[in-house]
Enzyme design. Structure first.
Site, short mmCIF file in Angstrom:
data_model
loop_
_atom_site.label_atom_id
_atom_site.label_comp_id
_atom_site.label_asym_id
_atom_site.label_seq_id
_atom_site.Cartn_x
_atom_site.Cartn_y
_atom_site.Cartn_z
N GLY A 1 0.79 -1.23 0.00
CA GLY A 1 0.00 0.00 0.00
C GLY A 1 0.82 1.27 0.00
N ARG B 1 4.20 -9.95 -7.97
CA ARG B 1 4.17 -8.83 -8.91
C ARG B 1 3.01 -7.92 -8.52
NH1 ARG B 1 7.36 -9.67 -13.27
NH2 ARG B 1 7.84 -11.81 -13.88
N ALA B 2 3.07 -6.68 -9.01
CA ALA B 2 1.99 -5.74 -8.75
C ALA B 2 0.68 -6.26 -9.33
CB ALA B 2 2.32 -4.39 -9.38
N THR C 1 -2.53 -4.29 -8.38
CA THR C 1 -3.17 -2.97 -8.58
C THR C 1 -2.20 -1.83 -8.28
OG1 THR C 1 -3.99 -3.05 -6.32
CG2 THR C 1 -5.47 -3.84 -8.03
N SER C 2 -0.97 -2.14 -7.85
CA SER C 2 0.00 -1.09 -7.52
C SER C 2 0.94 -0.86 -8.69
CB SER C 2 0.79 -1.50 -6.27
OG SER C 2 1.77 -2.45 -6.62
N THR D 1 7.71 -6.14 -5.48
CA THR D 1 9.15 -6.39 -5.35
C THR D 1 9.66 -7.20 -6.54
OG1 THR D 1 9.13 -6.20 -2.96
CG2 THR D 1 10.91 -7.50 -3.91
N ASP E 1 -11.72 -7.38 1.32
CA ASP E 1 -10.41 -7.18 1.94
C ASP E 1 -10.53 -7.39 3.44
OD1 ASP E 1 -7.76 -6.69 1.80
OD2 ASP E 1 -7.91 -4.52 1.58
N SER F 1 -3.88 -15.45 3.11
CA SER F 1 -3.08 -15.30 1.90
C SER F 1 -1.59 -15.29 2.23
CB SER F 1 -3.49 -13.99 1.20
OG SER F 1 -2.55 -13.62 0.23
N LYS G 1 -3.08 0.97 4.07
CA LYS G 1 -4.13 -0.04 4.23
C LYS G 1 -4.70 -0.03 5.64
CE LYS G 1 -2.84 -3.19 0.55
NZ LYS G 1 -2.41 -4.55 0.16
#
Lengths: 507, 507
Positions: free
Chosen positions: B179, B206-207, B209-210, B214, B267, B275, B299
């Site tokens: 976030g 991997r991203a 929604t961002s 990393t 969420d 997760s 977040k």
């Protein structure tokens, strides 16, 4: 704000692919209009042309399904977007419908406003929601819905499609919540009530998970896919009709919601009431009779559940000025003998024709329901509805009215033969029929091919309380093709759906 | 039971169509194998060949996409079914996965058994659930989940994919819930900890929604799509790695669940913990440090929410024997200056290289996190972790370790240029930066093209508390293509994501 340059447009190509309800488009990975990589994480795209907008799920391809400067529209998307092949459309990654914020609020337990519910239903009816988004709305609502939200939902669903208006003070209708095999009372009630002169513009659904809906059965006798104008002509000429609601586009959001409710088995009272009442509101009904069958394998297992549902129907009816009457009926077993369109149509015509072999239970239930409806006529004295209904049936007036309706709707356009492959399912012992599993018989009739094969299904010979001898046929399976026939027969051997008790047992 | 004759089989044909996660097949309406009409209401079909079974969504076609005796498998279905073109498969209408009964139970408020949760996750991981079915499970669980159900979910998700084993007593790991723009601490922490000699086999995402995960950022410096064996070799050689978790197949059901959670914005704490912990359990971690940034646009908005989440991580860690330490960090603004893979990689290398222009906040936060991890080493005295981390960084040992890891993972395979289109976003007035909207900067960097364009994104010049003069650049936007650049620039003009207060104001 900086003006954003328009992306190059893509040419429409039609793709012969039936994707059901969903709008699906195909784009080349080499597309010139947009870097397709931006679609990672954006499977939904927005098409725009001539002020029309379509949300669709985008699939990517490397080879010749579409060229780099084309966008392929699968059949449903092609028909809904209604732009000719070769015309130019702009395509952008779709932002989700704004009304999804309200869906998220609902999931988190918020009470939605009328405007929010209206926006959700409008987007659903315009095919802007994906399956998972519809599921989210239904599940969010299933766990908690206020009575205000229910009313807003009914209103929004009714407003989303055709709204019928009639120039009569009294427009009657009847509806059964379903689940009972056979039970084709509407096709007897409508001609009786119409013969009396009350207006009863009946729209019915096709089967979704059952072996026949009223529309499927009526289709054996007449056309049912009439548009709004044609339906109005029939009603003007005959006081009543028996058409398929899907073609009239009453409460289209309801059909979409149901297509997600069914596979997920979401079946709340509120959603059932919203579904039925939105259609009746849109159909312009003023007086509505609702049939709630109760029985161990019916949708309602006991009187308490039926009472709860009745209150909810009455609450919504009161709010919208529809006089709602709810009757609880015997839902322990099939009504009539036939299960499947052709077999049910035979039952209906036998009752209307006063045939001595006509199923008595179907006749009696239809007379009783018709009696309730007839008494909405202020000219008719209280309590005389039943006698009037019987007169209209026995005199042949109802049959004549049905023939008039059939003629007005037009001739049927399907094979009305009975399935040539038949097998009798025998009683396993001497005794008395103690119970019949409605779910099981529906399932077997569907396995045999109904309603796709109109003449497939089941003909019931024995009802609860009937004595049977070992080996005597309980029912007959009808089918057209070996695979369906064999599957249905194997299914009946695994579980025939009948409980036969010892001789002399009381059911 | 009557034996049911087998239906004729269909020949596999490969269809070049990327349908994402979903298994999609195409069948001719004239198909010889089954009367396609039975598919009305059955959009899901089951394919069988050589004891393999695949559930798929079936689309119908009239024309030449497939012949009547063929079944077309879109790319994902073709790869998962792994039968060659032309081989014969039997196709039947699919019955829904049995575990859906448990999903329905969950929706109705039932507590599920370990076996039921195991069956659901197994079916999800085998692509047997449709989107709407996954949504139903997630929403049913979102409204109520017992702690026992949470543990069963973590176990089932960990068991559904690769499970790594290491021959060390201590295997450390770190994880941030995300976030915060920039914040690429793992790429500094891993080389420090590995240089010390502790094992830290880091997998990253991997991203979704961002603007960068990393894995996306590390990919600028080295290959990240290593398989399990290659990853193990790197870890053996370097004590640590920085690879993409997706290729290692840790907790594959998680990736599928996330693909439905994201668009629906489901969420919950439980799903976040399931997760993360399922992946750590499958990765064989023994000691885990979790970074919870707290801030108005992070977040977690406050300490109470962070505390609740911490307790849940600790509860699950305790149960599975993973030592979990949770730290709350400053999540009010970006960490480091770069937002987007290339810009973030530059920050990381500047910190590791002890460059005087390296972002101090990224350096300090990384040292602090590394300190916690180093103290898992029983040889290290309590409280000396920070000094040790600083030594390893200042001495160049961490940089050397990073170069070793990069060499072991292999050279990068992507364009690492910065976007040539740049624009500075100016301060609207003289004053002091009072707040930075993390969500907004993430969104703008993504609009500019990150992470698809590695060198797109944002470089931040001002942080909270910094004085600014009107017109002085707050940050710079980098992009490759006009449409993305213009959209990002227009977006920054509508809302730059910075609050600038009057001169002298205290943030």
């Amino acid at each position: 704000m900086t003006a954003v340059p328009p992306r190059p447009a893509l040419k429409v190509r039609r793709i012969n692919l039936d994707t059901g309800r969903e709008n699906v488009v195909v784009i080349s990975r080499r597309s010139k209009a947009l870097r397709p990589e931006v679609f990672r994480g954006f499977s939904r795209v927005e098409l725009r042309a001539n002020s029309k907008v379509l949300l669709a799920t985008a699939l990517l391809t490397d080879d010749g399904i579409v060229a780099a400067d084309e966008i392929g529209l699968a059949e449903p998307a092609f028909h809904r977007f209604a732009e000719p092949t070769g015309s130019l459309v702009s395509v952008t990654p779709a932002t989700p419908p704004e009304s999804l914020d309200a869906v998220r609020g609902k999931i988190q337990g918020r009470v939605l406003s009328d405007a929010e519910i209206g926006a959700i239903i409008d987007d659903v009816a315009r095919y802007r929601y994906s399956d998972m988004e519809i599921a989210a709305f239904l599940l969010g609502s299933a766990s908690f819905m206020t009575s205000g939200e229910l009313l807003a939902l009914v209103r929004a669903m009714a407003d989303a499609g055709t709204q019928l208006k009639w120039d009569r003070q009294i427009v009657v209708d009847k509806h059964c919540i379903g689940g009972i095999p056979g039970n084709r009372t509407s096709m007897i009630v409508v001609p009786i009530v119409a013969a009396h002169g009350l207006m009863i513009p009946k729209t019915s659904s096709r089967a979704i998970t059952s072996p026949a809906g009223t529309a499927d059965t009526m289709e054996v006798l007449a056309r049912v896919d009439l548009g709004v104008e044609a339906m109005k002509e029939v009603v003007t000429a005959c006081h009543g009709c028996l058409v398929w609601g899907g073609h009239v586009n009453l409460s289209p959001a309801d059909d979409i919601l149901i297509s997600v409710e069914r596979p997920l088995s979401i079946d709340t009272r509120e959603q059932m009431v919203a579904s039925i009442m939105s259609k009746k509101l849109a159909a312009g009904s003023t007086h509505l009779l609702i049939d709630l069958p109760v029985g161990p394998t019916a949708k309602l297992p006991n009187a308490l559940e039926a009472m709860r549902l009745r209150k909810l129907f009455e609450f919504v009816g009161d709010h919208f000025g529809i006089a709602v009457e709810v009757v609880t009926t015997d839902g322990r077993q099939p009504i009539g003998n036939g299960i499947g369109p052709v077999l049910e149509a035979q039952d209906v015509m036998a009752v209307l024709g006063n045939d001595s072999a006509a199923p008595r239970d179907l006749r009696e239930k239809s007379l009783r329901l018709a009696a309730h409806l007839l008494e909405y006529d202020p000219e008719l004295r209280g309590g005389t509805g039943y006698a009037r209904a019987k007169d209209l049936l026995n005199s042949g007036a109802a049959l004549k009215q049905m023939q008039k309706i059939i003629e007005a709707q037009g001739p049927p356009n399907c094979n009305t033969d009975l399935g040539p492959l038949t097998a009798d399912v025998p009683a396993p012992r001497d005794g008395v029929v103690e119970g019949i599993d409605c779910l099981r018989l529906n399932r077997l009739a569907r396995t045999a091919g109904a309603p796709i094969d109109k003449g497939a299904g089941i003909k019931v010979f024995k009802k609860i309380g009937d004595p049977v001898a070992q080996g005597e046929p309980l029912y007959r399976i009808f089918a057209f093709d070996e695979p369906e026939f064999d599957l249905a027969l194997a299914g009946s051997k695994a579980d025939a759906g009948y409980a036969v008790g010892p001789p002399g047992a009381k059911p």
